[in-house]
Design an enzyme around this catalytic site. Sequence first.
Site, PDB file in Angstrom:
ATOM      1  N   ILE A   1       0.868  -1.175   0.000  1.00 15.86           N
ATOM      2  CA  ILE A   1       0.000   0.000   0.000  1.00 15.86           C
ATOM      3  C   ILE A   1       0.907   1.229   0.000  1.00 15.86           C
ATOM      4  CG2 ILE A   1      -2.021  -1.047   1.058  1.00 15.86           C
ATOM      5  CD1 ILE A   1      -1.175  -0.017   3.742  1.00 15.86           C
ATOM      6  N   ASP A   2       0.386   2.351  -0.461  1.00 12.57           N
ATOM      7  CA  ASP A   2       1.191   3.554  -0.623  1.00 12.57           C
ATOM      8  C   ASP A   2       1.661   4.109   0.721  1.00 12.57           C
ATOM      9  OD1 ASP A   2       0.606   3.358  -3.332  1.00 12.57           O
ATOM     10  OD2 ASP A   2      -1.143   4.675  -3.165  1.00 12.57           O
ATOM     11  N   LYS A   3       2.689   4.947   0.642  1.00  7.23           N
ATOM     12  CA  LYS A   3       3.260   5.574   1.839  1.00  7.23           C
ATOM     13  C   LYS A   3       2.199   6.249   2.694  1.00  7.23           C
ATOM     14  CE  LYS A   3       6.367   9.343   3.193  1.00  7.23           C
ATOM     15  NZ  LYS A   3       7.302  10.398   2.717  1.00  7.23           N
TER      16      LYS A   3
ATOM     17  N   THR B   1      -1.041   5.829   2.631  1.00 10.13           N
ATOM     18  CA  THR B   1      -2.210   4.992   2.909  1.00 10.13           C
ATOM     19  C   THR B   1      -1.860   4.114   4.100  1.00 10.13           C
ATOM     20  OG1 THR B   1      -2.877   4.940   0.583  1.00 10.13           O
ATOM     21  CG2 THR B   1      -3.764   3.225   2.013  1.00 10.13           C
TER      22      THR B   1
ATOM     23  N   ARG C   1      -7.000   5.450  -6.063  1.00  5.59           N
ATOM     24  CA  ARG C   1      -6.772   6.872  -6.313  1.00  5.59           C
ATOM     25  C   ARG C   1      -6.992   7.215  -7.792  1.00  5.59           C
ATOM     26  NH1 ARG C   1      -0.885   7.407  -4.073  1.00  5.59           N
ATOM     27  NH2 ARG C   1      -1.199   9.625  -4.570  1.00  5.59           N
TER      28      ARG C   1
END
Length: 303
Positions: A137-139, A141, A238
Site C-alpha cells: 500500500i502507498d506511503k 495509505t 486513487r
Amino acid sequence: MNEYIVTEQDAEEKARLDAFAAKQFGLSRARVQDLISEGLITVNGKKCEKKLLLSAGDTIGIDLPPERELEAIPQNIPIDIIYEDEHLLVVDKPRGMVVHPAAGNPDKTLVNALLYHCEGRLSSINGVIRPGIVHRIDKDTSGLLIVAKTDDAHKGLAEQIAVHSFVRKYEAIVGGHLREPEGTVCAPIGRHKTDRKKMAVTDHNSKEATTHWRVISESKDYSHLELTLETGRTHQIRVHMAYIGHPVAGDTVYGNVRYRLGMEGQCLFAKYISFVHPITSETLTFEAARPTYFSDALKRAGL
C-alpha cells in the site's frame, strides 16, 4: 537508450532540460543533473547543459546505468502486529511509512522494521529489497498488509492474489456526491504516457482493474466510501476515483486542490482483509481500527 521527442506543446512551456527530463523519465532533479553532467542524458545526440531550453523536435536521449539494488537492513522500529504465526504476519502500517527501501527512502521502512522483528526470517521470493512483501500500500495509505515469513506461504498468498480471492476493503473520503449508493469502476490502468511517476486509465500497456464502491455517508462537499478491490494495481483506488470525477481527499498527485481537507496525502486506509491461510487452509479475517487522522478528516468534511 530511451528517447523522447519534444512536442510543440512541450516547447511552449519553455522547460529546462533538467526539469523536463525529471518529469518525463520519473527521476529526481538531482539524479537527472548528475546524468546530464555524466553525458548520459543528451539532446539531439549531444551533451548539453542542464539549463538548456528545449525546442520542438529536440530528441532527448537517456542512457540509464543499471542501478545497484539496495539491501534492506534490520532496524528497531515499532510496528503494530495484528496477527503472527510461524508462516506469516498481518501488520497495520501507519500513514507516512514506506513499505520497502527505494531511491529516496533507503531505510526506516516497514521492511527494515520487519527484518528486526522477525530476525531476518522472511520469504526470499522478492529479493533482498522486498523480503516477505506479498502486496503493498502507498506511503500515505495506512492499514493492513500481509507479510510472508516463508517461501511456501508467499507462493500460496501470491496465488490467491492472482485469482482475486483475497478480500480487501478500504475506506476513503472523496470529493463530491456519487449518483448511486454503490457501483463499480472497471477501467484498465497503466503508466501515464507523459509523467512516469503517475498511473492512469489507459488502453496502452495497461492491465485490467476493477474497484467496487459503496457510499457510507455524504456531506455538502464530500462522500465517505467503502471500496473493495477486485484487482490490486498501483494507485488503483486513487486513479479510479479521480477518473470518475471524485478524487480522494488530500491526494496531491491525482486529486483536486478543492478537496484537500488540510491534508498532504490521500485520506485512504486499508481497513479489512480476508484470506485463506496458505499452510493451514484456515480462513483468516482482520479489521483495522479507523486511524485518528481519518476520523479527524471525517469531522472536517462534515461526515
